[in-house]
Design a protein around this motif. Structure first.
Motif, PDB file in Angstrom:
ATOM      1  N   TRP A  93      36.818  36.039  37.368  1.00 27.39           N
ATOM      2  CA  TRP A  93      37.897  36.790  38.005  1.00 27.39           C
ATOM      3  C   TRP A  93      37.313  38.030  38.657  1.00 27.39           C
ATOM      4  CZ3 TRP A  93      42.478  35.108  39.211  1.00 27.39           C
ATOM      5  CH2 TRP A  93      43.454  36.004  39.661  1.00 27.39           C
ATOM      6  N   VAL A  94      37.588  38.180  39.945  1.00 26.30           N
ATOM      7  CA  VAL A  94      37.148  39.343  40.702  1.00 26.30           C
ATOM      8  C   VAL A  94      38.316  40.306  40.814  1.00 26.30           C
ATOM      9  CG1 VAL A  94      36.268  40.175  42.906  1.00 26.30           C
ATOM     10  CG2 VAL A  94      35.491  37.976  42.010  1.00 26.30           C
ATOM     11  N   GLY A  95      38.095  41.565  40.481  1.00 27.29           N
ATOM     12  CA  GLY A  95      39.152  42.564  40.566  1.00 27.29           C
ATOM     13  C   GLY A  95      39.930  42.679  39.269  1.00 27.29           C
ATOM     14  N   LEU A  96      41.022  43.419  39.323  1.00 33.48           N
ATOM     15  CA  LEU A  96      41.858  43.657  38.152  1.00 33.48           C
ATOM     16  C   LEU A  96      42.838  42.514  37.947  1.00 33.48           C
ATOM     17  CD1 LEU A  96      42.699  47.432  38.743  1.00 33.48           C
ATOM     18  CD2 LEU A  96      40.874  46.482  37.325  1.00 33.48           C
ATOM     19  N   ASP A 108      39.123  37.348  60.128  1.00 30.72           N
ATOM     20  CA  ASP A 108      39.805  38.639  60.052  1.00 30.72           C
ATOM     21  C   ASP A 108      40.861  38.646  58.949  1.00 30.72           C
ATOM     22  OD1 ASP A 108      40.277  41.327  61.353  1.00 30.72           O
ATOM     23  OD2 ASP A 108      42.277  40.470  61.547  1.00 30.72           O
ATOM     24  N   PHE A 109      41.587  37.538  58.806  1.00 29.69           N
ATOM     25  CA  PHE A 109      42.609  37.488  57.754  1.00 29.69           C
ATOM     26  C   PHE A 109      41.974  37.478  56.368  1.00 29.69           C
ATOM     27  CE2 PHE A 109      45.275  34.912  54.864  1.00 29.69           C
ATOM     28  CZ  PHE A 109      46.361  35.776  54.769  1.00 29.69           C
ATOM     29  N   PHE A 110      40.941  36.677  56.167  1.00 31.21           N
ATOM     30  CA  PHE A 110      40.298  36.601  54.856  1.00 31.21           C
ATOM     31  C   PHE A 110      39.565  37.902  54.495  1.00 31.21           C
ATOM     32  CE2 PHE A 110      40.005  31.754  55.473  1.00 31.21           C
ATOM     33  CZ  PHE A 110      41.239  31.589  54.880  1.00 31.21           C
ATOM     34  N   ARG A 111      39.182  38.671  55.480  1.00 35.16           N
ATOM     35  CA  ARG A 111      38.522  39.945  55.195  1.00 35.16           C
ATOM     36  C   ARG A 111      39.541  41.072  54.997  1.00 35.16           C
ATOM     37  NH1 ARG A 111      34.144  41.069  59.681  1.00 35.16           N
ATOM     38  NH2 ARG A 111      33.769  42.871  58.330  1.00 35.16           N
ATOM     39  N   HIS A 112      40.359  41.330  55.999  1.00 36.53           N
ATOM     40  CA  HIS A 112      41.223  42.508  55.968  1.00 36.53           C
ATOM     41  C   HIS A 112      42.625  42.216  55.447  1.00 36.53           C
ATOM     42  CE1 HIS A 112      38.143  44.862  57.880  1.00 36.53           C
ATOM     43  NE2 HIS A 112      38.033  43.960  58.842  1.00 36.53           N
ATOM     44  N   GLY A 113      42.950  40.946  55.229  1.00 34.16           N
ATOM     45  CA  GLY A 113      44.182  40.637  54.518  1.00 34.16           C
ATOM     46  C   GLY A 113      44.017  40.756  53.016  1.00 34.16           C
ATOM     47  N   PHE A 114      42.774  40.936  52.562  1.00 30.59           N
ATOM     48  CA  PHE A 114      42.477  41.063  51.131  1.00 30.59           C
ATOM     49  C   PHE A 114      41.441  42.175  50.932  1.00 30.59           C
ATOM     50  CE2 PHE A 114      43.793  36.778  52.056  1.00 30.59           C
ATOM     51  CZ  PHE A 114      44.651  36.448  51.028  1.00 30.59           C
ATOM     52  N   PHE A 140      37.283  36.220  45.725  1.00 37.20           N
ATOM     53  CA  PHE A 140      38.477  37.066  45.641  1.00 37.20           C
ATOM     54  C   PHE A 140      39.640  36.453  46.422  1.00 37.20           C
ATOM     55  CE2 PHE A 140      40.953  40.853  47.028  1.00 37.20           C
ATOM     56  CZ  PHE A 140      41.276  41.352  45.779  1.00 37.20           C
ATOM     57  N   VAL A 141      39.351  35.985  47.627  1.00 38.55           N
ATOM     58  CA  VAL A 141      40.397  35.363  48.447  1.00 38.55           C
ATOM     59  C   VAL A 141      40.845  34.041  47.835  1.00 38.55           C
ATOM     60  CG1 VAL A 141      40.915  34.394  50.715  1.00 38.55           C
ATOM     61  CG2 VAL A 141      39.556  36.479  50.536  1.00 38.55           C
ATOM     62  N   LEU A 142      39.892  33.233  47.374  1.00 39.64           N
ATOM     63  CA  LEU A 142      40.226  31.925  46.808  1.00 39.64           C
ATOM     64  C   LEU A 142      41.126  32.057  45.591  1.00 39.64           C
ATOM     65  CD1 LEU A 142      39.881  28.858  46.698  1.00 39.64           C
ATOM     66  CD2 LEU A 142      37.773  29.213  45.380  1.00 39.64           C
ATOM     67  N   GLN A 143      40.784  32.954  44.665  1.00 39.65           N
ATOM     68  CA  GLN A 143      41.600  33.084  43.462  1.00 39.65           C
ATOM     69  C   GLN A 143      42.967  33.685  43.789  1.00 39.65           C
ATOM     70  OE1 GLN A 143      38.981  35.499  41.122  1.00 39.65           O
ATOM     71  NE2 GLN A 143      39.808  37.433  41.842  1.00 39.65           N
ATOM     72  N   SER A 144      43.049  34.534  44.818  1.00 47.09           N
ATOM     73  CA  SER A 144      44.350  35.082  45.215  1.00 47.09           C
ATOM     74  C   SER A 144      45.252  33.988  45.759  1.00 47.09           C
ATOM     75  CB  SER A 144      44.162  36.178  46.271  1.00 47.09           C
ATOM     76  OG  SER A 144      43.355  37.234  45.777  1.00 47.09           O
ATOM     77  N   LEU A 145      44.713  33.123  46.622  1.00 44.70           N
ATOM     78  CA  LEU A 145      45.502  32.026  47.178  1.00 44.70           C
ATOM     79  C   LEU A 145      45.899  31.027  46.098  1.00 44.70           C
ATOM     80  CD1 LEU A 145      43.500  31.398  50.480  1.00 44.70           C
ATOM     81  CD2 LEU A 145      45.750  32.464  50.267  1.00 44.70           C
ATOM     82  N   MET A 146      45.010  30.754  45.159  1.00 47.21           N
ATOM     83  CA  MET A 146      45.348  29.844  44.069  1.00 47.21           C
ATOM     84  C   MET A 146      46.434  30.435  43.178  1.00 47.21           C
ATOM     85  SD  MET A 146      41.557  28.418  43.035  1.00 47.21           S
ATOM     86  CE  MET A 146      42.212  27.410  41.690  1.00 47.21           C
TER      87      MET A 146
END
Length: 650
Positions: free
Chosen positions: A523-526, A594-600, A454-460
Motif C-alpha cells: 500500500w502506497v500512501g495513507l 497527465d491524468f495518471f500523474r496529476h489526477g493522483f 498508487f494509481v492502480l490501488q486507487s482505481l481498484m
C-alpha cells in the motif's frame, strides 16, 4: 549419410499432438548421429539393440512415449514395409520405439551420450516453455487491445452476485403510482427551506423549530397531493391531523430515499434537505412534537421475497440469472442478440408460470404499491400470494442492480486496463508517471513505479466501492438516521455542516480497504478513511463524494474511445491532431499520462495520499482541464464536463 533436413514440424513453435514425442527424439538422435559418428561401429551399435538403459528420468519419459505411441508402433513393426537403404532414410521413417532403442544403444557404447541427451531435452523443454509463454503473451495483448476500444463484455455467471446475499441491499423499482408521489415530493422539498431555517445558530427551542418545519413540509405535500387528485385526497388530508396520515407521509419519504439509492445522480438539490429533515425527526422530542415517525425501512427485494410464498425459491432459481442478465450487442451478430432477447423473455415467462399464482376468478385485483387510496387509508391489500407483478418487480429490480453495477464499475475497469496496457511499472522510458512535489501542482513526490502502484490501488479501491454502493447507501442511511448518534453543527471551512460519526460506513470501508490491500500486496500512501471529521463531516458527504467516481472516469473513457473516430472523420481533423500532437497515439497517451500523474498528485484543499485525498486530487484535476493543451481534442469528441446539473429534474 547426406545432411538431414528435419521435417517442418521440428522448426515450428508448437508441435502437432501426434509429433510431440517424435520431435525431441529426432532432435536428440540427429545431433548425436553426425556424419563423423555414423561409422560402421555406430551402425552396429544401432543394430545391436539395447545394451544399457538410460537414466531413470529418460527411461520414464521414453516409457511414457511408448505407451502413448503403443498401437501405432506395433502396426508399423508388423507391416512388411521395405527397409530403408541408408541411415538418413531410416531416420525419417523410424518409429518412436526404434528411436528409443537407438538412444539406449548409443548410451551403451558412449556413456557421455546420456549427459548430452539430458542437456538437449532440458533445452527442448525450455524452448517449448518459451514458445508457450510468447504465445500466451501475444494472445493477452491481442485481447487487451481489442477490449480497449470496446465496452466491457457481459460478465460470466461466476462473477454474478449471489442474489440471495445481495437481495437485502437491492431496492425495489418504483411503480408508476410511486413515481407520481416522487414528483410531488421533489416539488415539496424544492420549495422547502428546511436546512436554511434549522442549520443556523439561533436562540430558543431548536426541537420546536425542527418540528414546525417538518409540519410545514407535510402541509406542502398534502396541498400538492390534493391538487393532483382532489376526489381521493381531499377528505383524508384536509380534515385529518398529520398524525392520522402517518402511513402516507412515511411512505412518500421512503419513495424519495429509495429513488435516490437507485439513481444517485438525481435529486441532488432536494435529497440533502430530505435526509437532514428525517435525521432530525428521529429525535425523541421532535417525534413527540410532530406526532408520528417519519422514517420507515427502505423496501428491498429481500422484504418483498420474505412476504411472498416461494419467494426464496425464486431467488435460487437458475433461470433468474438469464432473466436478469444484460444483453451486450458489441461483438455479436444481429441473430445472436435476438437469440439472447428470446432466451431472456422465455426465462421471464417460465418464472411467472412457475411461481406466480393467478387471482381468483371474480375477485378484486390487488393494488400496486404506492396506490394513493390505500396509503391514505393506512391499509394494504398485499397478501402472501406471489403475483406476476411481484415476479416482474423482483426481476426488474435485480436487473437495475446489475446495470447500476456495470455503469459504475466499467469506467474503473477500463482505466485499470489502460494503465496496465500502456504503462510498465518497471520501465519509465517514454511515458513516465514520475511526479515531484511543487512541480505541476503536485503535492506528492513519487517515482514512476510508486506512482503506478498508487494509481492502480486507487482505481481498484474505487472499483470495489462502486460494487458495494447499494450496501454503502444502506449503511449511510442507518448511520444518519440512528437516534443514538447525535450530531453537532461545526464550521468545517465550507460553511456549517453536521458533524456526526458513521460507525457502520467506517466498518464497511475498512473491510473494502483490507480486501484491496490483500490484492495489491502493498500500500502506497495513507490508509486513513476520513469520517466524522472536518474533511468528511458525515456519512452523507462521504457517499456523495464517491457517487462522482463514474462521473469523472466515464467522460475520460468516452473521449479516448471516440478519438479514433474523430481522427478519421475528416482530413482537417487529422492534420490538426498531427500538427499539434504528431499522431493520434501520442494524443491518447498524453491524456492518460497527465491524468495518471496529476489526477493522483495529492493536490486540492484536503488532498494528500489518504483514501479520500485521492478523490479530491481528481476533482482538482477536473477543475483545471480547460487549461490543458489537449482540451480542444476533448471538445471534438463531444465532451461537455464531468458533472451533471443540480436541477431537481429527472
Amino acid at each position: 549419410s547426406a545432411q538431414y533436413n528435419p521435417p517442418a514440424i521440428v522448426r515450428c513453435g508448437r508441435a502437432a499432438p501426434g509429433n510431440r514425442i517424435r520431435r525431441p527424439l529426432h532432435l536428440c538422435i540427429w545431433r548425436l548421429a553426425s556424419p563423423s559418428r555414423a561409422s560402421a561401429a555406430m551402425a552396429a551399435a544401432m543394430a545391436g539393440g539395447s545394451k544399457k538403459r538410460l537414466s531413470e528420468m529418460l527411461d520414464v519419459d521414453m516409457e511414457g512415449a511408448a505407451v502413448e505411441q503403443g498401437p501405432d508402433v506395433e502396426m508399423e513393426e508388423s507391416s512388411g514395409a521395405q527397409r530403408p537403404a541408408s541411415f538418413a532414410e531410416w531416420f525419417q521413417v523410424a518409429s518412436a520405439s526404434e528411436l528409443r532403442n537407438c538412444l539406449k544403444s548409443l548410451v551403451g557404447e558412449m556413456p557421455q551420450v546420456a549427459t548430452q541427451v539430458q542437456e538437449m531435452l532440458t533445452e527442448e523443454k525450455a524452448h517449448q516453455e518459451w514458445v508457450n509463454q510468447e504465445e500466451k503473451s501475444w494472445n493477452d495483448k491481442k485481447a487487451a487491445s481489442a477490449n480497449l476500444d470496446q465496452p466491457a463484455k457481459a460478465p460470466d455467471n461466476r462473477e454474478r452476485e449471489n442474489f440471495d446475499m445481495q437481495a437485502r441491499f437491492i431496492p425495489l423499482r418504483l411503480t408508476p403510482d410511486e413515481r407520481t408521489l416522487l414528483v410531488i415530493l421533489s416539488g415539496a422539498m424544492y420549495v422547502s427551506e428546511y436546512t436554511g431555517k434549522v442549520d443556523v445558530y439561533h436562540a430558543g427551542n431548536k426541537s420546536r423549530r425542527m418540528a414546525l418545519q417538518i409540519q410545514q413540509v407535510c402541509a406542502i405535500l398534502a396541498g400538492l397531493v390534493v391538487s393532483n387528485n382532489f376526489d381521493i385526497a381531499r377528505k383524508p388530508l384536509i380534515e385529518r391531523e398529520f398524525a392520522e396520515n402517518a402511513h402516507f407521509f412515511s411512505a412518500v419519504f421512503e419513495v424519495g430515499r429509495r429513488y435516490k439509492i437507485l439513481s444517485p445522480d438525481k435529486l441532488r438539490g432536494t435529497y440533502g434537505k430530505l435526509i437532514h429533515m428525517l435525521q432530525d425527526s428521529v429525535k425523541d422530542d421532535v417525534a413527540r412534537a410532530v406526532g408520528f415517525e417519519c422514517v420507515v425501512p427502505v423496501k428491498s427485494v429481500a422484504t418483498l421475497v420474505a412476504m411472498k410464498q416461494r419467494g426464496q425459491e425464486l431467488l435460487n432459481d437458475p433461470l433468474l440469472t438469464t432473466a436478469t442478465g444484460e444483453i451486450y450487442e458489441s461483438g455479436k451478430t444481429r441473430a445472436e442478440v435476438q437469440a439472447e432477447v428470446r432466451d431472456k423473455s422465455e426465462a421471464l415467462r417460465e418464472l411467472k408460470e412457475k411461481y406466480a399464482e393467478k387471482a381468483a376468478a371474480g375477485g378484486p385485483a390487488p393494488k400496486a404499491a404506492g396506490d394513493l387510496g390505500e396509503l391514505l387509508r393506512g391499509k394494504t391489500s398485499e397478501t402472501a400470494v406471489m403475483t406476476e407483478e411481484n415476479v416482474e418487480t423482483i426481476i426488474a429490480s435485480i436487473s437495475d442492480h446489475l446495470s447500476f453495477q456495470r455503469f459504475n464499475r466499467e469506467p474503473c475497469e477500463r482505466m485499470i486496463t489502460f494503465l496496465k496496457t500502456y504503462f510498465n511499472p518497471n520501465d519509465d522510458r517514454g511515458w513516465s508517471l514520475e511526479i515531484n512535489r511543487g512541480r505541476g501542482g503536485s503535492c506528492l513526490s513519487h517515482g514512476h513505479k510508486t506512482q503506478f502502484t498508487f494509481v492502480l490501488q486507487s482505481l481498484m479501491l474505487w472499483r470495489e466501492i462502486m460494487g458495494s454502493m447499494f450496501a454503502l447507501w444502506q449503511c449511510t442511511e442507518d448511520d444518519l438516521l440512528d437516534p443514538s448518534l447525535r450530531y453537532r453543527l461545526c464550521d468545517t471551512g465550507q460553511g456549517l455542516n453536521r458533524l456526526q460519526s458513521a460507525p457502520r460506513v467506517s466498518r464497511m470501508m475498512q473491510h473494502i480497504l483490507h480486501k484491496v490491500q490483500s490484492e495489491v500486496g502493498g500500500w502506497v500512501g495513507l490508509s486513513v478513511v476520513h469520517l466524522g471529521d472536518r474533511d468528511v463531516p458525515n456519512a452523507l458527504v462521504f457517499i456523495d463524494k464517491y457517487t462522482q467516481v463514474p462521473q469523472i472516469l466515464a467522460p475520460i473513457v468516452a473521449c479516448l474511445d471516440k478519438l479514433p473516430e474523430v481522427y478519421e472523420s475528416s482530413r482537417a481533423t487529422r492534420e490538426l491532431i498531427d500538427k499539434e500532437f504528431n499522431n493520434l497515439d501520442t494524443l491518447r497517451m498524453l491524456i492518460l499520462q497527465d491524468f495518471f500523474r496529476h489526477g493522483f498528485d495529492g493536490s486540492g484543499d484536503d488532498g494528500g495520499s489518504c483514501v479520500d485525498g485521492r478523490l479530491t486530487s481528481c476533482w482538482n484535476w477536473c477543475s483545471k482541464v480547460e487549461k490543458k493543451k489537449y482540451f480542444p481534442a476533448l471538445l471534438l469528441t463531444g465532451f461537455t464536463g464531468f458533472d451533471g446539473g443540480f436541477d431537481g429534474g429527472w
